[in-house]
Design a protein around this motif. Structure first.
Motif, PDB file in Angstrom:
ATOM      1  N   UNK A 125      19.659  96.400  95.561  1.00 59.75           N
ATOM      2  CA  UNK A 125      18.610  95.924  94.656  1.00 59.75           C
ATOM      3  C   UNK A 125      17.974  97.043  93.843  1.00 59.75           C
ATOM      4  N   UNK A 126      17.751  98.192  94.473  1.00 56.20           N
ATOM      5  CA  UNK A 126      17.012  99.274  93.811  1.00 56.20           C
ATOM      6  C   UNK A 126      17.885 100.469  93.440  1.00 56.20           C
ATOM      7  N   UNK A 127      19.192 100.276  93.397  1.00 57.81           N
ATOM      8  CA  UNK A 127      20.069 101.425  93.195  1.00 57.81           C
ATOM      9  C   UNK A 127      19.771 102.192  91.906  1.00 57.81           C
ATOM     10  N   UNK A 128      19.523 101.491  90.829  1.00 60.72           N
ATOM     11  CA  UNK A 128      19.269 102.172  89.552  1.00 60.72           C
ATOM     12  C   UNK A 128      18.048 103.086  89.650  1.00 60.72           C
ATOM     13  N   UNK A 129      16.957 102.588  90.249  1.00 66.06           N
ATOM     14  CA  UNK A 129      15.744 103.392  90.396  1.00 66.06           C
ATOM     15  C   UNK A 129      15.955 104.553  91.364  1.00 66.06           C
ATOM     16  N   UNK A 130      16.659 104.269  92.449  1.00 66.26           N
ATOM     17  CA  UNK A 130      16.920 105.311  93.446  1.00 66.26           C
ATOM     18  C   UNK A 130      17.778 106.417  92.845  1.00 66.26           C
ATOM     19  N   UNK A 131      18.822 106.030  92.117  1.00 64.80           N
ATOM     20  CA  UNK A 131      19.703 107.021  91.498  1.00 64.80           C
ATOM     21  C   UNK A 131      18.950 107.875  90.477  1.00 64.80           C
ATOM     22  N   UNK A 132      18.058 107.234  89.726  1.00 66.15           N
ATOM     23  CA  UNK A 132      17.274 107.973  88.741  1.00 66.15           C
ATOM     24  C   UNK A 132      16.407 109.024  89.434  1.00 66.15           C
ATOM     25  N   UNK A 133      15.808 108.629  90.533  1.00 64.80           N
ATOM     26  CA  UNK A 133      14.943 109.566  91.244  1.00 64.80           C
ATOM     27  C   UNK A 133      15.747 110.723  91.838  1.00 64.80           C
ATOM     28  N   UNK A 134      16.898 110.416  92.381  1.00 66.51           N
ATOM     29  CA  UNK A 134      17.728 111.452  92.970  1.00 66.51           C
ATOM     30  C   UNK A 134      18.248 112.422  91.901  1.00 66.51           C
ATOM     31  N   UNK A 135      18.642 111.891  90.758  1.00 67.27           N
ATOM     32  CA  UNK A 135      19.111 112.753  89.679  1.00 67.27           C
ATOM     33  C   UNK A 135      18.019 113.714  89.228  1.00 67.27           C
TER      34      UNK A 135
END
Length: 217
Positions: A125-135
């Motif tokens: 569900x939150x992959x896009x937000x999580x990936x943005x934060x990790x990047x």
């Protein structure tokens, strides 16, 4: 074995079945993903036993050869050392293989399955937000350049911290332990560093709410 630790490992194995493209994550059959993860563990146990048997066979051959084919003391000693190394590797593999049946049995517990599914569904569900934060946390590196297993370990840890209320220290320690098992020394050190930057406040929080949606009564 802690139920949540087992659930994290099960979810990590299930993550490998998920698409890396957020747009394709909707309507996943998470129970099917978890069953696929258990099947992977079953195959791993079989392969580990077969590899251990092969190493024991080769170790035994080395011991025989050291007595028959060695031309001098040094070559005989070298053959014996190789046999010992192969035998030790086989023992280590057998120890791992013996743990897997218990692990597989525990994955069927309701509590384990429930938390593993919660991890998977929130990761999707939150992959896009999580990936943005990790990047953002990785600064000069990109998430997509990491091995898949390292990306998934990082994603699960951030999901726990940001959406499931797991204490930072617990989430990071669990991620490091997963990395030690499935990645390598460089992998777990890197993962530890990235997650510490995430929780230190050096990066902006994702735009989505930090708590899961409230259940509908």
């Amino acid at each position: 074995m802690q139920a949540r630790s087992i659930a994290r490992e099960l979810a990590l194995l299930g993550m490998s079945q998920l698409s890396d493209k957020p747009g394709q994550l909707a309507h996943q059959d998470f129970q099917a993903l978890l069953q696929a993860a258990v099947n992977t563990l079953t195959v791993e146990a079989k392969d580990t036993l077969e590899t251990a048997a092969d190493e024991l066979k080769r170790g035994s051959s080395q011991l025989v050869d050291s007595d028959i084919k060695a031309n001098d003391l040094d070559s005989g000693r070298s053959m014996v050392e190789q046999a010992i190394t192969l035998t030790q590797a086989a023992i280590n593999r057998l120890a791992t293989a013996l743990e897997l049946p218990e692990f597989i049995q525990l994955t069927n517990q309701k509590e384990v399955r429930a938390f593993a599914q919660e991890l998977l569904s929130n990761a999707a569900k939150y992959q896009a937000d999580v990936d943005e934060r990790l990047n953002t946390a990785m600064v000069a590196w990109q998430l997509k350049r990491l091995p898949r297993i390292d990306r998934d370990i990082l994603r699960l840890a951030v999901v726990e911290i940001e959406y499931l209320g797991t204490p930072d220290r617990v989430a990071i320690n669990e991620a490091v332990e997963l990395a030690k098992r499935y990645s390598g020394e460089d992998g777990y050190r890197f993962i530890n560093g990235v997650l510490r930057r995430v929780v230190s406040g050096e990066v902006a929080a994702p735009s989505a709410a930090k708590v899961p949606d409230a259940p509908i009564n």
